[in-house]
Design an enzyme around this catalytic site. Structure first.
Site, PDB file in Angstrom:
ATOM      1  N   ASN A   1       0.857  -1.187   0.000  1.00 54.86           N
ATOM      2  CA  ASN A   1       0.000   0.000   0.000  1.00 54.86           C
ATOM      3  C   ASN A   1       0.896   1.241   0.000  1.00 54.86           C
ATOM      4  O   ASN A   1       1.513   1.564   1.003  1.00 54.86           O
ATOM      5  CB  ASN A   1      -0.884  -0.040   1.268  1.00 54.86           C
ATOM      6  CG  ASN A   1      -1.796   1.162   1.364  1.00 54.86           C
ATOM      7  OD1 ASN A   1      -1.881   1.977   0.450  1.00 54.86           O
ATOM      8  ND2 ASN A   1      -2.487   1.286   2.493  1.00 54.86           N
ATOM      9  N   PHE A   2       0.957   1.914  -1.152  1.00 57.89           N
ATOM     10  CA  PHE A   2       1.843   3.083  -1.269  1.00 57.89           C
ATOM     11  C   PHE A   2       1.269   4.309  -0.561  1.00 57.89           C
ATOM     12  O   PHE A   2       1.982   5.273  -0.337  1.00 57.89           O
ATOM     13  CB  PHE A   2       2.077   3.450  -2.754  1.00 57.89           C
ATOM     14  CG  PHE A   2       2.973   2.502  -3.518  1.00 57.89           C
ATOM     15  CD1 PHE A   2       3.520   1.384  -2.910  1.00 57.89           C
ATOM     16  CD2 PHE A   2       3.278   2.752  -4.866  1.00 57.89           C
ATOM     17  CE1 PHE A   2       4.350   0.526  -3.618  1.00 57.89           C
ATOM     18  CE2 PHE A   2       4.109   1.907  -5.584  1.00 57.89           C
ATOM     19  CZ  PHE A   2       4.644   0.793  -4.968  1.00 57.89           C
ATOM     20  N   LYS A   3      -0.021   4.302  -0.295  1.00 56.89           N
ATOM     21  CA  LYS A   3      -0.686   5.479   0.299  1.00 56.89           C
ATOM     22  C   LYS A   3      -0.434   6.705  -0.590  1.00 56.89           C
ATOM     23  O   LYS A   3      -0.487   6.583  -1.802  1.00 56.89           O
ATOM     24  CB  LYS A   3      -0.226   5.685   1.742  1.00 56.89           C
ATOM     25  CG  LYS A   3      -0.367   4.392   2.556  1.00 56.89           C
ATOM     26  CD  LYS A   3      -0.174   4.575   4.012  1.00 56.89           C
ATOM     27  CE  LYS A   3      -0.340   3.223   4.709  1.00 56.89           C
ATOM     28  NZ  LYS A   3      -0.278   3.290   6.148  1.00 56.89           N
TER      29      LYS A   3
ATOM     30  N   HIS B   1      -9.863   0.971   4.660  1.00 58.02           N
ATOM     31  CA  HIS B   1      -8.598   1.234   5.364  1.00 58.02           C
ATOM     32  C   HIS B   1      -8.835   2.249   6.484  1.00 58.02           C
ATOM     33  O   HIS B   1      -9.585   3.201   6.320  1.00 58.02           O
ATOM     34  CB  HIS B   1      -7.534   1.740   4.386  1.00 58.02           C
ATOM     35  CG  HIS B   1      -6.162   1.746   4.991  1.00 58.02           C
ATOM     36  ND1 HIS B   1      -5.739   2.727   5.861  1.00 58.02           N
ATOM     37  CD2 HIS B   1      -5.137   0.864   4.901  1.00 58.02           C
ATOM     38  CE1 HIS B   1      -4.503   2.437   6.255  1.00 58.02           C
ATOM     39  NE2 HIS B   1      -4.115   1.321   5.689  1.00 58.02           N
TER      40      HIS B   1
ATOM     41  N   GLU C   1      -7.141   4.640   7.602  1.00 63.05           N
ATOM     42  CA  GLU C   1      -6.852   6.050   7.300  1.00 63.05           C
ATOM     43  C   GLU C   1      -8.045   6.707   6.606  1.00 63.05           C
ATOM     44  O   GLU C   1      -8.302   7.888   6.769  1.00 63.05           O
ATOM     45  CB  GLU C   1      -5.564   6.163   6.470  1.00 63.05           C
ATOM     46  CG  GLU C   1      -4.336   5.976   7.351  1.00 63.05           C
ATOM     47  CD  GLU C   1      -3.117   5.438   6.653  1.00 63.05           C
ATOM     48  OE1 GLU C   1      -3.071   5.402   5.416  1.00 63.05           O
ATOM     49  OE2 GLU C   1      -2.184   5.013   7.386  1.00 63.05           O
TER      50      GLU C   1
ATOM     51  N   GLU D   1      -5.723  -4.881  10.459  1.00 65.96           N
ATOM     52  CA  GLU D   1      -4.638  -3.923  10.683  1.00 65.96           C
ATOM     53  C   GLU D   1      -4.929  -3.096  11.931  1.00 65.96           C
ATOM     54  O   GLU D   1      -5.666  -2.101  11.864  1.00 65.96           O
ATOM     55  CB  GLU D   1      -4.523  -2.970   9.495  1.00 65.96           C
ATOM     56  CG  GLU D   1      -4.211  -3.645   8.180  1.00 65.96           C
ATOM     57  CD  GLU D   1      -3.670  -2.638   7.176  1.00 65.96           C
ATOM     58  OE1 GLU D   1      -2.508  -2.786   6.785  1.00 65.96           O
ATOM     59  OE2 GLU D   1      -4.398  -1.701   6.811  1.00 65.96           O
TER      60      GLU D   1
ATOM     61  N   GLY E   1       2.223   2.250  10.777  1.00 68.62           N
ATOM     62  CA  GLY E   1       3.159   3.363  10.627  1.00 68.62           C
ATOM     63  C   GLY E   1       3.875   3.740  11.917  1.00 68.62           C
ATOM     64  O   GLY E   1       4.537   4.768  12.005  1.00 68.62           O
TER      65      GLY E   1
ATOM     66  N   SER F   1       3.088  -2.186  10.369  1.00 63.67           N
ATOM     67  CA  SER F   1       4.537  -2.224  10.605  1.00 63.67           C
ATOM     68  C   SER F   1       5.187  -3.565  10.284  1.00 63.67           C
ATOM     69  O   SER F   1       6.099  -4.005  10.991  1.00 63.67           O
ATOM     70  CB  SER F   1       4.867  -1.808  12.050  1.00 63.67           C
ATOM     71  OG  SER F   1       4.511  -0.465  12.257  1.00 63.67           O
TER      72      SER F   1
HETATM   73  P1  PGA Z   1       2.660   0.226   7.621  1.00 58.81           P
HETATM   74  O1  PGA Z   1       1.220   0.446   6.900  1.00 58.81           O
HETATM   75  O2  PGA Z   1       3.228  -1.043   7.090  1.00 58.81           O
HETATM   76  O3  PGA Z   1       3.476   1.449   7.245  1.00 58.81           O
HETATM   77  O4  PGA Z   1       2.390   0.161   9.097  1.00 58.81           O
HETATM   78  C1  PGA Z   1       0.344  -0.611   6.700  1.00 58.81           C
HETATM   79  C2  PGA Z   1      -0.984  -0.145   6.131  1.00 58.81           C
HETATM   80  O5  PGA Z   1      -1.490   0.901   6.554  1.00 58.81           O
HETATM   81  O6  PGA Z   1      -1.554  -0.806   5.240  1.00 58.81           O
END
Ligand code: PGA
Length: 232
Positions: A6-8, A87, A89, A156, A162, A192
């Site tokens: 996931n590049f976000k 997700h 976020e 998650e 993150g 992470s």
């Molecule tokens: P991360 O993100 O590996 O940087 O914790 C995972 C995600 O949000 O899919």
């Protein structure tokens, strides 16, 4: 094992193309059909030899007056048939409600997309104990057809995303085993995941794959993670 990047809001169109080129090279001799990347909307492109390209987001219409959104017309241009929905976020920062998320889910289900459906809890819920944890997580399945054949669930925990603090094997097993007892879908862990932690995560029987943010941004590092994750 399946591997999802996931590049976000990172990488551009140019750097995504280079990334795909690099990862194809790095994994040339590796036998793995389950590698997916989710670049930002401006960097969407056709899937390649080793890598399936999916969308981080999509609106529940083919096209129309929805400023800032993309729909089927834009995804079709690149033959995209894989999407992330739910997700944390988007739930927390963009304010997507469960009702809104369920509309997206149903729309993309109708279109037969592979849906990576994300759930996760904040730390204050986790600290309240198991009952609170599962009540919170199962509320995120409201309006979602978990028996849909192309659903993959991604667990998650928000406190692990993150932060560099991955959930422990025990933390992951607690949730994954419960999900496995209820659903037949594949279940990914995210939060992470790093080159150094993939070996212990892959040992967990109820983990079918990983959804990786920061450690997926460098093609070489992600390829290393994939190779370590594939070793039996
Ligand atoms: P991360 O993100 O590996 O940087 O914790 C995972 C995600 O949000 O899919």
């Amino acid at each position: 094992m399946k591997f999802y990047a996931n590049f976000k809001m990172k990488h551009t169109r140019a750097s995504t193309s280079k990334y795909i080129e690099d990862i194809n090279k790095e994994l040339e001799d590796v036998d793995c059909a389950n590698i997916y990347i989710f670049p930002p909307a401006t960097a969407l492109q056709e899937s390649s030899k080793k890598v399936v390209v999916g969308a981080q987001n999509g609106y529940f219409e083919n096209s129309g007056a929805y400023t800032g959104e993309i729909g089927i017309e834009q995804l079709d241009e690149f033959n995209i048939k894989t999407i992330l929905i739910g997700h944390s976020e988007r739930r927390e920062i963009l304010g997507e409600s469960q009702e809104f998320i369920a509309k997206k889910f149903n729309f993309y289900k109708e279109k037969n997309f592979d849906i990576i459906y994300c759930i996760g809890e904040p730390l204050e819920v986790r600290e309240q104990g198991e009952d609170a944890l599962f009540e919170y997580l199962f509320a995120q399945f409201e309006g979602i057809d978990t028996s849909y054949s192309n659903i993959t669930i991604a667990y998650e925990p928000i406190w692990a995303i993150g932060t560099g603090i991955s959930a422990t094997t025990k933390d992951i097993e607690l949730v994954h085993n419960k999900l496995k007892s209820k659903f037949s879908a594949d279940i990914l862990y995210g939060g992470s995941v790093k080159v150094d932690s993939i070996e212990s995560i892959k040992e967990i029987e109820s983990v079918d794959g990983v959804l990786v943010g920061s450690a997926s941004l460098d093609a070489k590092e992600f390829a290393k993670l994939i190779k370590k994750g594939l070793i039996a």
